[in-house]
Structures are given as structure tokens and as C-alpha cells.
Write a protein that holds these residues in place. Sequence first.
Motif, PDB file in Angstrom:
ATOM      1  N   THR A 246      -3.173   6.657   1.573  1.00 19.08           N
ATOM      2  CA  THR A 246      -2.569   5.739   1.988  1.00 19.08           C
ATOM      3  C   THR A 246      -3.459   4.588   2.696  1.00 19.08           C
ATOM      4  O   THR A 246      -3.254   3.280   2.272  1.00 19.08           O
TER       5      THR A 246
ATOM      6  N   VAL B 147      -5.442   2.992  -0.342  1.00 14.93           N
ATOM      7  CA  VAL B 147      -4.468   1.925  -1.112  1.00 14.93           C
ATOM      8  C   VAL B 147      -4.643   0.533  -0.379  1.00 14.93           C
ATOM      9  O   VAL B 147      -4.956  -0.421  -0.932  1.00 14.93           O
TER      10      VAL B 147
ATOM     11  N   LEU C 244      -1.543   5.479  -5.885  1.00 13.83           N
ATOM     12  CA  LEU C 244      -0.124   5.468  -5.632  1.00 13.83           C
ATOM     13  C   LEU C 244       0.671   6.715  -6.032  1.00 13.83           C
ATOM     14  O   LEU C 244       1.668   7.263  -5.667  1.00 13.83           O
TER      15      LEU C 244
END
Length: 259
Positions: free
Chosen positions: A246, A249, A114
Motif C-alpha cells: 500500500t 503504491v 495493486l
Amino acid sequence: MPDISLTTVVLLCLAAALAGWIDAVVGGGGLLLLPALLIGFPNLAPTYALGTNKAVAITGTSIAAVTYARRTRLDPALAARLAGLALLSAGGGALFASAVNKEILQPLIMVVLLGVAAFVVWKPRFGTEATGREVTRKRRLLALAVAGVGVAFYDGLIGPGTGTFLVISLVAILHLDMLTASATAKVVNVGTNLGALLVFGAAGTVLWKLAAGMAAFNMAGGWIGAHMAVRKGSGFVRAVLLVVVTALVLRLAYDQWWS
């Protein structure tokens, strides 16, 4: 090798092809291939998925590394030193793979990813072109420590996101553009895959027959991905990087809290 249906083999081969493409562009193909292997063989120990993943991934990264080396401004000496060190470090990580505590490791990886995504969005010019700044000896040593030891050890230990971590660390430390960093990362990734594969192979946790079939598809994906990255440039690699981070995660979050 345990019994497996033709449908499962076909799906695993398609996953290998897409993983090869992702790995060649920016890294992170393991986030697709590892879960696919775990789902395909739910009753086998996770180390079999890790070992088979390495046997497949090394083919695609090797093809991508050769393609990049022919078409980009790769520093062969630096890449070779990083790869040699990474081979040893990844082998060390693989020795501890069976003892890894995912409940602790996965949240830490998510926080780091992140942070990476936020930084790349906040710095839109990050990695789009080489800065031209002189790379000092200290920075080269730092790159060896971070990419050649730290990230490589992580790859042998668990793996997903290794290529992404390599690209980001090489851009940040050595001031490379995304394309050159991705090219260098592929060479390093060959070293990490080989180091881990030697350990998993010696332990007998590689499904060699299945890996051989999947490897052909992974090589095709790696060849296509490397050519696309070279043709489209650093901006394309940066965009794929954000998508992969993305996805990684979200995948880790699902494994951690909802699976």
C-alpha cells in the motif's frame, strides 16, 4: 562527496535503519531509502542515489539472510542458484538505469502491486503456511526465470519493491509459506544488490563515506526485522506485506502525478 549537514546525515541513518527492518521482514525498504537519498542530495544525478542505496542495502539484507538461514527451513541450493543468477541480471539492469523511462515504468509497477494486494486480501490463506505440494522441475525453472532474472533485472534498473516481488513470486510459484519465501528472498536480494553495486561502483556513482555510516544502521534494522519475522511467523510477514505494498503504491502515485 558533496557537503551535507549533520541533521541530514542523522535523518538518512534513521531512514536506513527503518529500511533495513522493512527489507528484512518482507522487502520494499527502497521505497523509503531512495526518496530519502534523493531529497538529501537534490542536485546529484539519480544514479548516485541508486548506487548509494545498493551499498547500504546489501549490508542489511546480508545480516537478514544469515539470520534467516540459521532459523528457518531455507533450501540453500535453490537460494544459491537464484542469487547467482540474480547477481548477473541485476548487473544488467543497472547498466540501463540511467536510461529508464519512469513515466512508463511506474504506472505498470502500480498496476502489478495493486493486483498483488488484491490477491493477498482475496486469498487470506495465501502464504500463511506451506502447501506441501510437490514442486516440479518446471516450477523451479519458472522461479529462476521470474525471480532470478525478471525481478533481479528490475532491481538493478530501479529497485523499490524488489523484496516484495520476490516474496510474492516465490510463494506463488514454489508454494512456500511467507516466512520461508522471505528468507529465500533475502538471499536473492543479496545477489541483486551485489550485482547492481558492482556496476554502480565501477561507474563511480556511490557515495562510499555516507554509505558506510548508513550501513551500520541498516544492518541493525535488518537484524531486528529478521528476528521479529522469525519469532512472529508468516501471519506477521503477510500483514507487513500488505502495509508495504500500500505504501509503495501511494509513493509511486505521488511521484507520478503530484510531485
